[in-house]
Scaffold this active site. Structure first.
Site, mmCIF file in Angstrom:
data_model
loop_
_atom_site.group_PDB
_atom_site.id
_atom_site.type_symbol
_atom_site.label_atom_id
_atom_site.label_comp_id
_atom_site.label_asym_id
_atom_site.label_seq_id
_atom_site.Cartn_x
_atom_site.Cartn_y
_atom_site.Cartn_z
ATOM 1 N N GLU A 59 9.832 -30.172 -10.919
ATOM 2 C CA GLU A 59 10.588 -29.001 -11.403
ATOM 3 C C GLU A 59 11.596 -29.501 -12.426
ATOM 4 O O GLU A 59 12.491 -30.276 -12.085
ATOM 5 C CB GLU A 59 11.334 -28.291 -10.271
ATOM 6 C CG GLU A 59 10.424 -27.505 -9.348
ATOM 7 C CD GLU A 59 11.169 -26.645 -8.336
ATOM 8 O OE1 GLU A 59 12.253 -26.126 -8.661
ATOM 9 O OE2 GLU A 59 10.640 -26.507 -7.218
ATOM 10 N N GLU A 65 11.893 -29.291 -1.589
ATOM 11 C CA GLU A 65 13.360 -29.435 -1.567
ATOM 12 C C GLU A 65 13.928 -29.431 -0.144
ATOM 13 O O GLU A 65 14.855 -28.669 0.166
ATOM 14 C CB GLU A 65 14.015 -28.334 -2.421
ATOM 15 C CG GLU A 65 13.693 -28.472 -3.883
ATOM 16 C CD GLU A 65 14.524 -27.582 -4.817
ATOM 17 O OE1 GLU A 65 15.198 -26.650 -4.337
ATOM 18 O OE2 GLU A 65 14.489 -27.833 -6.037
HETATM 19 O O1 AHR Z 1 11.999 -22.883 -9.553
HETATM 20 C C1 AHR Z 1 12.907 -22.074 -8.853
HETATM 21 C C2 AHR Z 1 13.389 -22.723 -7.578
HETATM 22 O O2 AHR Z 1 14.171 -23.825 -7.886
HETATM 23 C C3 AHR Z 1 12.342 -23.260 -6.639
HETATM 24 O O3 AHR Z 1 11.844 -22.320 -5.779
HETATM 25 C C4 AHR Z 1 13.091 -24.318 -5.883
HETATM 26 O O4 AHR Z 1 12.248 -25.364 -5.481
HETATM 27 C C5 AHR Z 1 14.176 -24.760 -6.828
HETATM 28 O O5 AHR Z 1 15.401 -24.756 -6.220
#
Ligand code: AHR
Length: 502
Positions: free
Chosen positions: A296, A177
């Site tokens: 994610e 990210e």
């Molecule tokens: O999954 C939780 C968090 O969400 C992770 O660390 C990050 O990559 C995202 O913002």
């Protein structure tokens, strides 16, 4: 006379396949965050621990899902992480301030322990390197430590640490990210594109067989979305294999129809990122296509308020511990269907995360249990492998903040070798059942194996350690085949898996 059932129709053709399903689409994620690692998968003092301190009850639950890849060690965590802290004798590993989540990281569980864990759950690692606060040489050293047999500084260091054979890690995330201002070492798209290109280059010099995932946007709502993807890919096209997408949804307004329509937004997100990848391909006049890693995805909002009250600099607190309810199960089902419908370009996806932290599996000192979202994830992973058929769903729609949303989401997968067909379907209508039909005459001789179904009158019903089976799928007598036509009743607000085999 009873109310006439609403109708939905699936249109498929045995020859019209979208793609083979890359099994990595059923991946998950474990970050050094909250109780995901400590008290989640690793708890040496627990009565459930094996000889390596890994929780056997958790291993059993992960094995029920059959998770093919697990992303590790972060997440935001990775951008402040020194991988060297997590290897070698445990008594020499430093305790560090962990600045992404404001905790203390003890480093008692690290790279080599994770690789042992991967063997126990029969999964492959998807390893992330730190491109927030570290240099491309550190990424290169990590690949050397993991993938070179012996005879160099870092490969011999691994052997000195008791790991004779290389880990051979094939899939690597180039940071996490990096578009997010919250990210430690956050960069502009240009800066990140350059370092991603250089990191991918040097890492592939060490091991040309690896694949690299560059960071896309951390959500569709990021102000830089679109430009970010294009710029990053223009800089790093040659060394990048996949571009990442992240997205979480929440029902903050307690508006279930809009919440369940979030899969429409996910669908648009994927289509737009595919378009950007193909735009850069055209600009570059490249023969290579960049595929997607949705590494994610989940529902995440239940724990937001309680997490604001967390004390700083403690070890593995209860953090991001969303307790999932029945409507979350429905959306997770729709999100998996969306991922499968894009299986031609989405080759990797990770339900974030796997244990305790926004997770399908929860633990305590006295046991563990399956959250509601465990079930659609498990069903898709077990029954969704094979090929995805181009599935047209003819059904009425409703207006939502994401655009028109179909009342029924569905996808059909087939496994020609094992002669199976699986239909996944979510009925999002809160009041009405649907009768869904599908012409299966091309599948002569196929019979219904089972119709698994999950519904609940209470959208907010949850599972807990005390009541682990409040939300649980059942075998449902809702499907029949007559003259080659399958008809299935999808009860109002339900997740359905209709399995057929020859
Ligand atoms: O999954 C939780 C968090 O969400 C992770 O660390 C990050 O990559 C995202 O913002």
């Amino acid at each position: 006379m009873g109310k006439e059932l609403k109708k939905a129709k699936l249109v498929i053709d045995r020859d019209f396949t979208i793609s083979k399903v890359d099994e990595r689409i059923f991946g998950s994620f474990i970050e050094h965050l909250g109780r995901a690692v400590y008290e989640g998968i690793y708890q040496p003092e627990s009565k459930f621990a094996d000889e390596n301190g890994l929780r056997k009850d958790v291993i059993d639950l992960i094995n029920e899902i059959k998770v093919p890849i697990i992303r590790y060690p972060g997440g935001n965590f990775v951008s402040g992480f020194k991988w060297e802290d997590s290897v070698g004798p445990k008594e020499e590993r430093p305790r560090r301030l962990e600045l992404a989540w404001n905790v203390v990281e003890t480093n008692q569980f690290g790279l080599n322990e994770f690789m042992e864990f991967c063997k126990k759950v029969d999964t492959k690692p998807m390893m992330a390197v730190n491109l927030g606060t570290r240099d491309i040489m550190d990424a290169k050293n990590l690949v050397e430590y993991c993938n070179i047999k012996s005879g160099t500084y870092y490969s011999d260091l691994r052997i000195k640490h008791g790991v004779k054979d290389p880990h051979n890690i094939k899939l690597w995330c180039l940071g996490n990210e990096m578009d997010g201002p919250w990210q430690i070492g956050h960069r502009t798209a240009q800066e990140y594109g350059l370092i991603a290109a250089r990191a991918g280059h040097i890492m592939k010099l060490v091991d040309p067989s690896i694949e690299c995932v560059a960071c896309g946007s951390s959500s569709l709502g990021m102000p830089t979305f679109g430009e970010w993807e294009a710029t990053v890919l223009k800089e790093s096209y040659d060394t990048t294999d996949y571009l990442s997408l992240h997205q979480y949804y929440g029902n903050h307004e307690n508006d279930t129809p809009n919440f369940l329509a979030s899969s429409v937004a996910m669908d648009q997100f994927i289509s737009q990122v595919v378009s950007i990848c193909d735009y850069v391909k055209a600009v570059k006049k490249s023969k290579k296509s960049i595929n997607l890693s949705f590494d994610e995805w989940n529902v995440w909002y239940h724990s937001n308020e309680q997490d604001k009250k967390l004390e700083k600099w403690v070890e593995h607190p209860h953090q991001l511990e969303d307790i999932y309810n029945f409507e979350d199960l429905l959306l997770v089902g729709s999100m998996i269907i969306t991922l499968l419908r894009h299986a031609d370009r989405v080759k990797i996806a990770c339900l974030a995360q796997l244990v305790n932290v926004i997770a399908p599996i929860m633990t305590s000192d006295t046991g563990s249990f399956r959250q509601t979202i465990f079930y659609p994830y498990m069903h898709a992973s077990i029954y969704g492998r094979g090929e995805v058929l181009n599935t047209i769903v003819k059904v009425d729609t409703y207006e939502s903040k994401h655009g028109d949303a179909p009342y029924v989401d569905s996808v059909v997968t087939t496994d020609e070798e094992n002669e199976t067909v699986t239909i996944f379907a979510v009925n999002k209508n809160l009041d009405d059942d649907y009768e869904m039909s599908c012409d299966l005459r091309q599948y002569a001789g196929y019979k219904i194996v089972e119709h698994i179904m999950c519904t609940n009158d209470d959208l907010k019903a949850v599972n807990s350690e005390e009541k682990p089976d409040t939300v649980k799928p059942v075998n449902y007598n809702g499907s029949k085949i007559e003259d080659g036509i399958l008809t299935s009743v999808l009860p109002s607000k339900s997740w359905n898996v209709i399995r057929l085999a020859k």
